[in-house]
Design a protein around this motif. Sequence first.
Motif, PDB file in Angstrom:
ATOM      1  N   VAL A   1      21.202  67.636  37.181  1.00 11.70           N
ATOM      2  CA  VAL A   1      21.388  66.865  36.407  1.00 11.70           C
ATOM      3  C   VAL A   1      20.410  65.549  36.871  1.00 11.70           C
ATOM      4  CG1 VAL A   1      22.906  64.944  34.831  1.00 11.70           C
ATOM      5  CG2 VAL A   1      23.703  67.005  35.944  1.00 11.70           C
TER       6      VAL A   1
ATOM      7  N   ILE B   1      30.331  70.981  33.229  1.00 14.60           N
ATOM      8  CA  ILE B   1      30.622  70.506  33.952  1.00 14.60           C
ATOM      9  C   ILE B   1      32.467  70.064  34.408  1.00 14.60           C
ATOM     10  CG2 ILE B   1      30.000  68.652  35.639  1.00 14.60           C
ATOM     11  CD1 ILE B   1      27.478  67.860  34.832  1.00 14.60           C
TER      12      ILE B   1
ATOM     13  N   LEU C   1      28.306  67.654  30.076  1.00  9.52           N
ATOM     14  CA  LEU C   1      29.732  66.693  30.617  1.00  9.52           C
ATOM     15  C   LEU C   1      31.379  67.920  30.705  1.00  9.52           C
ATOM     16  CD1 LEU C   1      29.252  63.030  30.580  1.00  9.52           C
ATOM     17  CD2 LEU C   1      28.742  64.230  32.041  1.00  9.52           C
TER      18      LEU C   1
ATOM     19  N   TYR D   1      28.054  62.511  36.348  1.00 10.74           N
ATOM     20  CA  TYR D   1      28.474  64.245  35.836  1.00 10.74           C
ATOM     21  C   TYR D   1      28.955  64.143  37.541  1.00 10.74           C
ATOM     22  CZ  TYR D   1      24.233  65.192  39.812  1.00 10.74           C
ATOM     23  OH  TYR D   1      23.371  64.911  40.374  1.00 10.74           O
TER      24      TYR D   1
ATOM     25  N   GLN E   1      24.601  65.407  25.368  1.00 12.03           N
ATOM     26  CA  GLN E   1      24.919  65.031  26.700  1.00 12.03           C
ATOM     27  C   GLN E   1      26.501  65.068  27.019  1.00 12.03           C
ATOM     28  OE1 GLN E   1      23.619  61.334  25.901  1.00 12.03           O
ATOM     29  NE2 GLN E   1      22.244  61.242  27.292  1.00 12.03           N
TER      30      GLN E   1
ATOM     31  N   LEU F   1      22.598  59.998  32.327  1.00 15.44           N
ATOM     32  CA  LEU F   1      24.456  60.859  32.551  1.00 15.44           C
ATOM     33  C   LEU F   1      24.196  60.299  34.915  1.00 15.44           C
ATOM     34  CD1 LEU F   1      24.403  64.625  31.332  1.00 15.44           C
ATOM     35  CD2 LEU F   1      25.599  62.423  30.590  1.00 15.44           C
TER      36      LEU F   1
END
Length: 505
Positions: free
Chosen positions: A355, A336, A333, A390, A329, A360
């Motif tokens: 996502v 992203i 992130l 996210y 996870q 998230l």
Amino acid sequence: MSKEFKMCFTRTFLSFVFLFFCISSQGVAEAYESKVRRARWSGQFYDSSPKVLRDSVEGFLKNVDQEKLPGKLIALISPHAGYVYSGQVAAYAYRQLEGENFDTVILLGPSHRVPVKGASVYAKGWWKTPLGKVKVDSELAKEIISKHQLFHFDKKAHKDEHSLEVQLPFLQETLKDFKIVPIVVNDSSEQFCQLLADAIVSSKGKKKILIVASTDMSHFHPYGKACLVDGVAIRDLENFNLDSLRKHLSGGEAELCGGAAVFTAVLAAKACGANRIKLLRYANSGDVTGDKRRVVGYGAFAIMHLKDEEMTPELEKEKGGKKMLNEKQQKVLLGIARKTIEEYIQTGKIPEFNVEDPLLKEKRGVFVTLHKKGMLRGCIGYIMPLEELYKAVSKMAIQSSTGDPRFPPVRPEEFDEIEIEISVLTVPERINSVDEIEMGKHGVIVKKGYQQGVFLPQVATETGWSKEEFLNRLCYDKAHLPADAWKDKETEIYTFSAQVFEEEK
């Protein structure tokens, strides 16, 4: 009869006919004006073309994923800036009306231009926008007015007011066969708002009503401070804590230009059984224009009644809990954040991400910190859980790379040297003594009046400061308070924890 006389008579007769027509037309116009409130802000706050306006509202609504809220919807809180600034946020509120039916919508908003004593309740006629006319529920309006001498109908208070008018096109696109009762109010005292809320509830009879409160949030702060100030109001609303909200508004720690409308709406909704307020969307003008120096905040909220079995899991999810992110996870992130920065500084476009991970998609507070060759290059974030994790990471990646006022925007040629660190936060909790602060574990917020500042947990580790030096620097450097302001009983101190992770080097 001479030719000259006939010509003179004809001219005189035609003049009288023309004069009569003008007087009659003026009378008709005045009569129409007395019954129909025209769209004062058409062409300014929103488009004057029916087709363009309808397309823009539909576009805003289509951008919102339909999220079926549990329980019974009773009220909404929606912003009232020009559609280019707050239209998308407002759409998050009005998207909840899909499939709903209401007899009457109670519109509550501030009067920005005309002083209003008590509340001005629009009592008769229609309100017109480029999308058509909406009838005023005169029966309900007059019933509310009859409840107290402070309730009256002052047409001047409504004539040039935009806060209620801008709500109508959204209502016209999402509801059918409804009436309205527009009310402008500026008195935010507890006694008056309760009085008006009671009048609304006791007057509605068997009618199914929707209450809409119109307000913007903080005004003209830098982006980071606006997020902090608006986070206070959001937390109070989501906690259904009007006493705390009133205190923070009066102390300047939170801002709502439609505070009276919000208090009245929440109190009336509570009397109708509401027990939950949910933030649907938060943004500010800086997110739209890119100018982060002086922004205005916008929030969309739903006020509803939840049964016990509906409330518990929903509340836990919305608190921005303390679940830790696993390595996978964290990498998602960080990916992203990096992709967002790269694409935004090169093309000005924000990439979209699909996502599905539930953790998230929880609302969490988050900071994105950038370093270059070991030196700070930007750091901006949300203290409060304002949106899905996210999405918040993507947005704060943009802000930290282009919107931190301490640094120039990151240039494409330095992108490869940028190192990204993310801090995922728990919800801040107020402490009674600085002895409760654990250095290196707790982030700290100090607040006094309009001033506030924050240090993330890693600041203590990176600087090696003692607790006293840490607090002195937080007060002086961040909150612009005297260095020893943390010792003042009037200063509020909050702590939070953070899960901090960075890219592999």
